[in-house]
Design an enzyme around this catalytic site. Structure first.
Site, PDB file in Angstrom:
ATOM      1  N   THR A  58      10.246  -6.885   7.291  1.00  0.00           N
ATOM      2  CA  THR A  58       9.587  -6.107   8.437  1.00  0.00           C
ATOM      3  C   THR A  58       8.094  -6.100   8.129  1.00  0.00           C
ATOM      4  OG1 THR A  58      11.589  -4.777   8.469  1.00  0.00           O
ATOM      5  CG2 THR A  58       9.380  -3.779   9.028  1.00  0.00           C
ATOM      6  N   ASP A 116       6.414   3.549   8.653  1.00  0.00           N
ATOM      7  CA  ASP A 116       4.861   3.367   8.219  1.00  0.00           C
ATOM      8  C   ASP A 116       4.426   1.916   8.586  1.00  0.00           C
ATOM      9  OD1 ASP A 116       5.379   2.286   5.528  1.00  0.00           O
ATOM     10  OD2 ASP A 116       6.062   4.230   4.978  1.00  0.00           O
ATOM     11  N   ASP A 173      17.103  -1.505  13.342  1.00  0.00           N
ATOM     12  CA  ASP A 173      17.182  -2.008  11.795  1.00  0.00           C
ATOM     13  C   ASP A 173      18.060  -1.295  10.783  1.00  0.00           C
ATOM     14  OD1 ASP A 173      16.077  -4.046   9.898  1.00  0.00           O
ATOM     15  OD2 ASP A 173      15.392  -2.187   8.993  1.00  0.00           O
TER      16      ASP A 173
HETATM   17 ZN    ZN Z   1      12.592  -4.905   9.929  1.00  0.00          ZN
END
Ligand code: ZN
Length: 555
Positions: free
Chosen positions: A89, A172, A315
């Site tokens: 990510t 975040d 996700d």
């Molecule tokens: Zn991700």
């Protein structure tokens, strides 16, 4: 009187047009066209963990106003890939917006071992700032570890700070890295018992009124309801059975089957955090993004603003239930509806044809390996403990020192260079002998040393993906590539991180002002996005950008 004046004006213009005096008018028009050629707003949408085939597998379930609107009116890059590993990510969001790879932007993982301070660090973590909107350390976040600019930064510089940038995501890192170093604000969601959108003192000293109003509006509470499939579950023929052996599920519920009573389950699943792992986390993100557009007046003048929105729930749902679950299918059907709602809102507030959107993902995901095994496809789980024990024994006996390994993380081994030096050993020799040792281990497919990464130039294959992900200053001494479809994960749910196509192949859609209608099977890569948007806006490329301009998507 007014009527007469406008009639005179009309006649005058009509006469001018008819009197061959076209040059002045057309040059006025071209100035006008030039100043208006930029969109009022660029919206970057990242769907966390969206495989390319979610566009095609669930196509029959999508409406006309979401994904399909973007495809039917915009440009669909059907062969779009990440060009580095690891496909995580943090690196994903950084690469999309900086137009380069971890080799240059420095976000080599979500967490990594910092060689200088000898500690694990988090990609967006920063102890030098204070939380805003919470007292929890979840607010101590900044983009400072990202070493290059995002296209949003370049837009801020280009517009002398007049174009705004706002970043929004439940995560975040999904809010902070895209918005870059110069953002007006980034907001992310703190669950637990708070259920609030928060920020850090990097951006502001206190939340603006519209954010505190949103937080006190019980928006999050309203989604603590029953999650059932949006259509009859018997029509969900594009995914596996609702009850199967490959799903995680929530604490406090025996089976991972619909329906889920989220209010009841929230007590054993970290309060408001449960929303993250349901499609309602994406709905809440959409609500908040719409509130931001209104309150911050994004796209209300001719100076381009940038809004980055990352949908994280996809996700969490994928990790929990796996790529082939009914839960993932329902989450995408509902995301499609949120997308439609969002595009309709942009039509009303910014104006149809006045904004430009791209949609992509930060990585894909693997089918649950235990499911793949049940289908006779080679797959499995890594035994990291056995590997570690065997390797430590080897290092102790070979070098007569048990202190040579500092850290193992993200499939990389960090060596203790001081200890190696004091033994009078050559670091390159140590790396090479370890590479030759590790390649013999079970489920290890390839092993490379740092010196190979820095002295060779790979242009294809996994070697080039590793090299694009390799940052000489931050990465480790040894890089391991597991056997295909072998992961370090629980036996339920999906994960990601490899250079295999299920992790690298993700959607890339462009839509709106200045975008051609069409599609391509030509290969495009993630860093192309930021360079293309920068070229389209006529602004400087992000300073480390390595991507190509996809000229064929620009009208
Ligand atoms: Zn991700």
């Amino acid at each position: 009187m007014k009527k007469i004046l406008s009639l005179i004006a009309f006649v005058f213009i009509f006469i001018s047009c008819g009197s061959q005096d076209q040059t002045i008018i057309s040059s006025v028009n071209s100035v006008e066209a030039k100043t208006n050629s930029r969109p009022k707003l660029v919206v970057g949408i990242v769907v966390d963990q969206m495989r390319y085939d979610y566009l095609t597998r669930f196509e029959s379930k999508y409406g006309e106003g979401g994904f399909k609107r973007m495809i039917n009116e915009g440009f669909n890059c059907k062969n779009n890939h990440f060009n580095y590993v690891p496909t995580y990510t943090g690196p994903g969001h950084a690469s999309i917006y900086t137009g380069t790879t971890p080799k240059y932007h420095g976000i080599i993982g979500n967490n990594w071992y910092d060689k200088t301070i000898k500690k694990m660090v988090y990609c967006a973590g920063d102890d030098n700032v204070e939380p805003v909107g919470t007292t929890n350390k979840a607010g101590k976040m900044t983009p400072r570890r990202m070493q290059t600019t995002s296209f949003a930064d370049e837009n801020r510089l280009f517009t002398q700070g007049q174009g705004k940038t706002i970043g929004i995501s439940l995560k975040d890192r999904g809010a902070i890295l895209p918005a870059g170093h110069t953002a007006n604000a980034a907001y992310w969601f703190h669950g637990r018992d708070e259920g609030s959108w928060i920020s850090s003192s990097f951006y502001m000293n206190e939340l603006p009124k519209w954010v505190t109003d949103f937080n006190t509006s019980e928006a999050a509470e309203s989604y603590l309801k029953v999650w059932n499939t949006v259509y009859d579950i018997s029509t969900y023929t594009e995914s596996g059975t609702d009850e199967n052996n490959f799903e995680g599920g929530f604490k406090g519920k025996d089976k991972a089957t619909f329906p889920y009573d989220l209010e009841a389950l929230s007590k054993e699943n970290r309060g408001f955090d449960i929303l993250k792992a349901t499609p309602y986390g994406n709905s809440l993100t959409t609500d908040f993004a719409m509130a931001a557009i209104k309150a911050e007046q994004l796209g209300q003048d001719n100076i381009t603003d940038i809004l980055t929105v990352s949908f994280s729930s996809t996700d969490y749902v994928g990790h929990n239930f796996g790529v082939n679950s009914k839960e993932v299918e329902d989450t995408y059907i509902r995301l499609d509806k949120d997308l439609e709602r969002f595009l309709n809102y942009l039509d009303i507030t910014v104006g149809k044809g006045e904004y430009t959107v791209f949609l992509t993902a930060d990585h894909g995901a693997i089918d649950v390996p235990s499911y793949l095994q049940s289908m006779n496809i080679p797959a499995g789980y890594l035994d990291n403990k056995a590997t570690k024990t065997r390797f430590e024994e080897y290092v102790s006996s070979k070098f007569n020192n048990s202190n040579l390994i500092e850290n193992v993380s993200n499939n990389q081994i960090f060596l203790n260079r001081v200890a190696i030096d004091s033994l009078g050993l050559n670091i390159n020799d140590v790396q090479e002998s370890m590479v030759n040792e590790l390649i013999a281990y079970k489920n290890v497919n390839k092993v490379f040393s740092a010196s190979t990464m820095t002295t060779s130039n790979f242009s294809t294959g996994i070697e080039s993906l590793l090299q694009n992900g390799y940052n000489q200053k931050r990465s480790g001494d040894i890089i391991l590539v597991p056997e295909s479809n072998y992961i370090s994960y629980s036996k339920t749910g999906s994960t990601h991180g490899s250079g295999l196509n299920h992790d690298t192949h993700v959607p890339l859609l462009f839509f709106g002002k200045g975008i051609k209608h069409g599609d391509t099977y030509n290969k495009t890569v993630i860093p192309d996005i930021a360079t293309t948007i920068s070229a389209f806006l006529g602004i400087s490329f992000p300073n480390g950008a390595t991507g190509e301009v996809l000229g064929f998507v620009i009208d």
